[in-house]
Design a protein around this motif. Structure first.
Motif, short mmCIF file in Angstrom:
data_model
loop_
_atom_site.label_atom_id
_atom_site.label_comp_id
_atom_site.label_asym_id
_atom_site.label_seq_id
_atom_site.Cartn_x
_atom_site.Cartn_y
_atom_site.Cartn_z
N TYR A 1 113.24 32.68 14.70
CA TYR A 1 113.75 33.54 15.76
C TYR A 1 113.03 34.88 15.75
O TYR A 1 112.77 35.47 14.70
N VAL A 2 112.69 35.34 16.93
CA VAL A 2 111.95 36.59 17.09
C VAL A 2 112.92 37.76 17.15
O VAL A 2 113.96 37.70 17.82
N VAL A 3 112.58 38.81 16.43
CA VAL A 3 113.33 40.07 16.53
C VAL A 3 112.35 41.17 16.95
O VAL A 3 111.15 41.06 16.76
N GLY A 4 112.88 42.22 17.54
CA GLY A 4 112.03 43.31 17.99
C GLY A 4 111.40 43.04 19.34
O GLY A 4 111.46 41.92 19.87
N GLU A 5 110.77 44.06 19.90
CA GLU A 5 110.24 43.99 21.26
C GLU A 5 108.75 44.27 21.33
O GLU A 5 108.21 44.48 22.41
N SER A 6 108.06 44.23 20.20
CA SER A 6 106.65 44.61 20.19
C SER A 6 105.75 43.61 20.91
O SER A 6 104.61 43.93 21.25
N MET A 7 106.27 42.38 21.15
CA MET A 7 105.44 41.37 21.82
C MET A 7 105.95 41.03 23.22
O MET A 7 105.57 40.01 23.80
N LEU A 8 106.83 41.87 23.78
CA LEU A 8 107.23 41.68 25.16
C LEU A 8 106.01 41.78 26.07
O LEU A 8 105.13 42.61 25.84
N PRO A 9 105.90 40.95 27.11
CA PRO A 9 106.87 39.94 27.57
C PRO A 9 106.63 38.54 26.99
O PRO A 9 107.34 37.61 27.35
N ALA A 10 105.60 38.37 26.13
CA ALA A 10 105.30 37.03 25.61
C ALA A 10 106.44 36.48 24.78
O ALA A 10 106.79 35.30 24.87
N ARG B 1 114.95 42.56 11.19
CA ARG B 1 113.95 43.61 11.38
C ARG B 1 113.50 44.16 10.03
O ARG B 1 114.30 44.44 9.15
N GLY B 2 112.17 44.30 9.87
CA GLY B 2 111.62 44.81 8.61
C GLY B 2 111.61 46.32 8.56
O GLY B 2 112.10 47.01 9.47
N GLY B 3 111.05 46.84 7.47
CA GLY B 3 111.02 48.29 7.28
C GLY B 3 110.18 49.01 8.31
O GLY B 3 110.49 50.11 8.73
N ASN B 4 109.09 48.37 8.75
CA ASN B 4 108.24 48.94 9.78
C ASN B 4 108.56 48.32 11.13
O ASN B 4 108.86 47.12 11.22
N GLU B 5 108.50 49.11 12.18
CA GLU B 5 108.73 48.59 13.52
C GLU B 5 107.68 47.51 13.82
O GLU B 5 106.50 47.68 13.57
N GLY B 6 108.12 46.40 14.35
CA GLY B 6 107.19 45.31 14.62
C GLY B 6 107.08 44.31 13.50
O GLY B 6 106.46 43.26 13.65
N HIS B 7 107.67 44.62 12.34
CA HIS B 7 107.70 43.67 11.23
C HIS B 7 109.08 43.04 11.14
O HIS B 7 110.06 43.59 11.64
N GLN B 8 109.15 41.88 10.52
CA GLN B 8 110.43 41.23 10.32
C GLN B 8 110.46 40.52 8.97
O GLN B 8 109.41 40.16 8.44
N ILE B 9 111.64 40.36 8.43
CA ILE B 9 111.84 39.66 7.18
C ILE B 9 112.38 38.27 7.51
O ILE B 9 113.45 38.14 8.11
N ILE B 10 111.63 37.26 7.13
CA ILE B 10 112.03 35.88 7.40
C ILE B 10 112.58 35.25 6.13
O ILE B 10 111.95 35.31 5.07
#
Length: 209
Positions: free
Chosen positions: A118-127, A85-94
């Protein structure tokens, strides 16, 4: 063969399938060829089942093509990258050091630098659910109404990224959508292309195990 070519729009494609050069033709192409030749997609793919199809069978409508699992995946050389999970919600560090290799999806068989993340966070639920593996084609151009991975910088060692729906874009901005926005954020929003310079297309997913 001419009628089959009209169904799929390519003489070369027909020749490649008939000679075995095309190992993993698309299901819709097989269905079109089979319809024109009066046979079934299964017979074209495996040589099993009835070679010819009568008018009564055709009248029953579309029959889904069941492709054997061995035709859907290739060698175990498909790199998968971890995300945090990145610093902002919905962002991620790959981190671009493969944590595992899985069997390569057939539709990415010859795509250089294709990868899974791999996806982290829930901002794109349910896709996309946490733990799903997004399958990425890094060379397809941006396209409207497609899921994408956007990067701040070219993905080399480690990069901040976000997985969103690309609604539309212009010379200056990406217009994005997240299906399950974090509290206080909008469902639709815009980011600058100058800030998010790299766009990779997501072409599929493996669900979380």
């Amino acid at each position: 063969m001419r009628s089959a070519s009209l169904e799929v729009g390519s003489d070369a494609l027909i020749r490649n399938i008939m000679t075995g050069k095309s190992k993993s033709p698309r299901a819709e192409n097989l269905e079109g060829i089979a319809k024109a030749l009066g046979t079934t997609a299964i017979w074209l793919l495996t040589g099993e089942g009835p070679e010819s199809v009568g008018e009564d069978s055709r009248a029953q409508g579309f029959q889904p093509l069941i492709i054997p699992g061995k035709e859907l995946v290739g060698d175990r050389n498909f790199p998968v990258y971890a995300a945090a999970r990145g610093g902002n919600e919905g962002h991620q560090i790959i981190t671009f050091e493969a944590i595992e290799y899985v069997k390569r999806p057939a539709f990415l068989e010859n795509v250089k630098a294709a990868y899974g993340v791999y996806v982290v966070g829930e901002s794109m639920l349910p896709a996309f659910e946490p733990g799903d593996m997004a399958l990425v084609h890094p060379h397809l151009p941006p396209a409207r109404d497609r899921n994408v991975v956007l990067y701040h910088v070219p993905p080399v060692a480690e990069a901040e990224a976000m997985i969103k729906r690309l609604v539309r874009f212009d010379d200056r901005d990406w217009h994005l959508r997240q299906y399950n926005p974090p509290e206080g954020e909008e469902r639709d929003f815009t980011v600058s292309r100058a800030d998010w310079t790299v766009c990779h297309r997501i072409v599929g997913k493996y669900e979380a195990r």
